[in-house]
Design an enzyme around this catalytic site. Structure first.
Site, PDB file in Angstrom:
ATOM      1  N   GLY A 233      37.120  48.757  32.398  1.00  0.00           N
ATOM      2  CA  GLY A 233      37.131  49.184  31.001  1.00  0.00           C
ATOM      3  C   GLY A 233      35.805  49.837  30.715  1.00  0.00           C
ATOM      4  CG  HIS A 234      34.166  52.437  32.827  1.00  0.00           C
ATOM      5  ND1 HIS A 234      34.182  53.198  33.951  1.00  0.00           N
ATOM      6  CD2 HIS A 234      33.922  51.170  33.256  1.00  0.00           C
ATOM      7  CE1 HIS A 234      33.960  52.432  35.027  1.00  0.00           C
ATOM      8  NE2 HIS A 234      33.813  51.192  34.608  1.00  0.00           N
TER       9      HIS A 234
ATOM     10  CG  ASP B 200      32.179  44.140  31.774  1.00  0.00           C
ATOM     11  OD1 ASP B 200      32.959  45.096  31.704  1.00  0.00           O
ATOM     12  OD2 ASP B 200      32.532  42.973  32.013  1.00  0.00           O
TER      13      ASP B 200
ATOM     14  CE  LYS C  88      30.676  49.855  36.316  1.00  0.00           C
ATOM     15  NZ  LYS C  88      30.502  48.534  35.727  1.00  0.00           N
TER      16      LYS C  88
ATOM     17  CD  GLN D 182      36.382  46.780  39.054  1.00  0.00           C
ATOM     18  OE1 GLN D 182      36.395  47.384  40.110  1.00  0.00           O
ATOM     19  NE2 GLN D 182      37.173  47.106  38.057  1.00  0.00           N
TER      20      GLN D 182
HETATM   21  P1  IMP Z   1      40.650  41.502  39.215  1.00  0.00           P
HETATM   22  O1  IMP Z   1      39.816  42.709  39.525  1.00  0.00           O
HETATM   23  O2  IMP Z   1      41.557  41.699  38.020  1.00  0.00           O
HETATM   24  O3  IMP Z   1      41.374  40.965  40.399  1.00  0.00           O
HETATM   25  O4  IMP Z   1      39.660  40.337  38.760  1.00  0.00           O
HETATM   26  C1  IMP Z   1      38.734  39.734  39.667  1.00  0.00           C
HETATM   27  C2  IMP Z   1      37.417  39.425  38.980  1.00  0.00           C
HETATM   28  O5  IMP Z   1      36.761  40.639  38.668  1.00  0.00           O
HETATM   29  C3  IMP Z   1      37.542  38.671  37.649  1.00  0.00           C
HETATM   30  O6  IMP Z   1      36.407  37.832  37.502  1.00  0.00           O
HETATM   31  C4  IMP Z   1      37.497  39.780  36.619  1.00  0.00           C
HETATM   32  O7  IMP Z   1      37.078  39.313  35.359  1.00  0.00           O
HETATM   33  C5  IMP Z   1      36.481  40.693  37.276  1.00  0.00           C
HETATM   34  N1  IMP Z   1      36.620  42.087  36.864  1.00  0.00           N
HETATM   35  C6  IMP Z   1      37.561  42.976  37.250  1.00  0.00           C
HETATM   36  N2  IMP Z   1      37.353  44.175  36.692  1.00  0.00           N
HETATM   37  C7  IMP Z   1      36.243  44.063  35.947  1.00  0.00           C
HETATM   38  C8  IMP Z   1      35.481  44.987  35.171  1.00  0.00           C
HETATM   39  O8  IMP Z   1      35.797  46.191  35.057  1.00  0.00           O
HETATM   40  N3  IMP Z   1      34.381  44.488  34.552  1.00  0.00           N
HETATM   41  C9  IMP Z   1      33.986  43.197  34.702  1.00  0.00           C
HETATM   42  N4  IMP Z   1      34.650  42.303  35.434  1.00  0.00           N
HETATM   43  C10 IMP Z   1      35.764  42.734  36.060  1.00  0.00           C
HETATM   44 MG    MG Z   2      33.842  46.995  31.606  1.00  0.00          MG
END
Ligand code: IMP
Ligand code: MG
Length: 422
Positions: free
Chosen positions: A40-41, A13, A16, A223
């Site tokens: 989520g971009h 977040d 990007k 991420q």
């Molecule tokens: P997962 O990717 O859904 O397995 O989540 C694992 C961890 O990564 C959690 O803390 C999520 O909140 C975090 N996470 C996954 N995708 C994103 C992203 O696009 N932005 C921020 N945090 C993310």
């Molecule tokens: Mg995001």
């Protein structure tokens, strides 16, 4: 523009999507190489907001090609929804999108397992997005995954799916969870395959030719560094390599064809989900939430907020080989009197300058702060670096210097125009 990897240098977040959209002007191809629709971009164009989860942000620019690489895990049903959502808003999705035939698919049983495993962990949960990302990557590593290319052969797909549904339903039953319907999945996925079929191809070959012809490529990281499966705050991480190396393995473009790595950092730090966060600050969290900022683009969850952590970003520069940084959300600090920047961690009577590997140790680290005076003026109308208040410039330069990278971009709002290139 040379071939550039854009990575999040914090916990995701970082903004990007916006920076990618800005840089896409100079690129021809935008590649996603890891993660899935957990991402989520957010991009704002002419006041219109778009949130992309699986499709590279380059889709919003005309005559750019977007590639979903082999390292991505994709949920075909939600990808079709994303494509249809874009088309409904007049965005062309056709020959400008390619999907790797080697990208692994996410199934409803992955989502169910994600949910069950989180529930089993109770207070120790990861706080995942519940999109099934972890279980899908686990199947890939276990060599039981089903890939996008399989959607092109309905019979083999049905066979592979039946075997996976049988095994996963047995696991779900043992957890007292509802089994999934193999029949329903088969019909939903074959329906999605009709839409996705034309996009699925060998993207490695496509990218190879592009590299040979010197066509500029932008790799859109999802991420952030501290959510990386190897380098992040394990186990509070996602299941892919979010760091620069992941762009190569996740696309098949070799490392020596990469020219630049750009790290994106927020002017402060945020994190969604559980896990250690040394500079987390309740006061800053409520200030930012009070401004309506820092709610997740994928899950809507309020993000945890804290001060800029230069220990973390310096480590991130090490792991990713960050040459340049883009600082986003500088305007989020416009009203803050004194801004803290973490320059070291205190643990066990010692000061260290890198994050310990064990998450419990990171959680015990107390940040060593320097204080910088705030600028107390709106920055969101600046069009040049020289138009920023002097204290805002000092702050941006300081965090770039502490990270050890060249300051390349400062972003002061969601719009394309609110981007300053240095
Ligand atoms: P997962 O990717 O859904 O397995 O989540 C694992 C961890 O990564 C959690 O803390 C999520 O909140 C975090 N996470 C996954 N995708 C994103 C992203 O696009 N932005 C921020 N945090 C993310
Ligand atoms: Mg995001």
């Amino acid at each position: 523009m040379p071939n550039t990897i854009l990575v999040g240098a914090q916990w995701g977040d970082e903004g990007k999507g916006k920076i990618i959209d800005y840089l896409t002007d100079e690129a021809e191809i935008v590649v996603r190489s890891q993660g899935g629709n957990n991402a989520g971009h957010t991009i704002v164009i002419d006041g219109e907001k778009y949130v992309l989860h699986l499709i590279p942000s380059g889709i919003l620019r005309k005559s750019k090609t977007c590639v979903i690489g082999n390292g991505v895990v994709l949920d075909p049903v939600s990808l079709v929804q994303e494509i249809e959502g874009l088309r409904a808003r007049g965005v062309k999705v056709g020959k400008n999108l390619l999907i790797s035939d080697a990208a692994h698919l996410v199934f409803p049983y992955h989502r169910a397992l994600d949910e069950q495993r989180e529930a089993l962990k109770g207070g120790g949960k990861i706080g995942t997005t519940k999109r099934g990302i972890g279980p899908a990557y686990a199947d890939k590593a276990s060599r039981t995954g089903i890939r996008a290319g399989d959607l092109l052969s309905p019979e083999t797909f049905a066979e592979k799916l039946a075997a996976r549904v049988k095994e996963n339903n047995a696991v779900l039953k043992s957890l007292d969870a509802k089994p999934v319907s193999g029949k329903q999945i088969l019909s939903d996925y074959l329906e999605a395959a009709k839409v996705l079929g034309p996009f699925i191809t060998n993207t490695v070959v496509f990218l190879h030719h592009a590299v040979q012809q010197g066509v500029p490529i932008l790799f859109e990281g999802a991420q952030g560094t501290f959510l990386d499966i190897d380098h992040g705050t394990y186990p509070f991480v996602t299941s892919s390599n979010t760091t620069a190396g992941g762009a190569c393995t996740g696309s098949g473009v070799p490392p020596h064809r990469i020219d630049t790595v750009m790290g994106v950092v927020k002017a402060y730090t945020t994190r969604v989900g559980e896990g250690p966060f040394p500079t987390e600050d309740a006061g800053l969290t409520s200030t930012l939430h009070g401004m309506g900022r820092e709610f997740g683009a994928t899950t809507g969850r309020p993000r945890r907020c804290g001060w800029f952590d230069a220990v973390a970003t310096r480590y991130s520069a090490m792991v990713n080989g960050i040459d340049e940084i883009a600082i986003t959300n500088l305007d989020g600090l416009d009203g803050v009197d004194w801004i803290k920047v973490c320059v070291g961690y205190r643990i066990g009577g010692k000061t260290i300058d890198y994050p310990p590997a064990d998450h419990a140790d990171i959680a015990r680290c107390k940040p060593v702060y320097i204080d910088m005076p705030g600028w107390r003026k709106p920055t969101d109308h600046a069009t040049k670096f020289s138009e920023l208040p002097p204290k805002a410039r000092d702050y941006a330069k300081k965090i770039a210097a502490l990270t050890g990278a060249k300051l390349a971009i400062v972003s002061i709002g969601p719009a394309r125009s609110q981007t300053i290139r240095l």
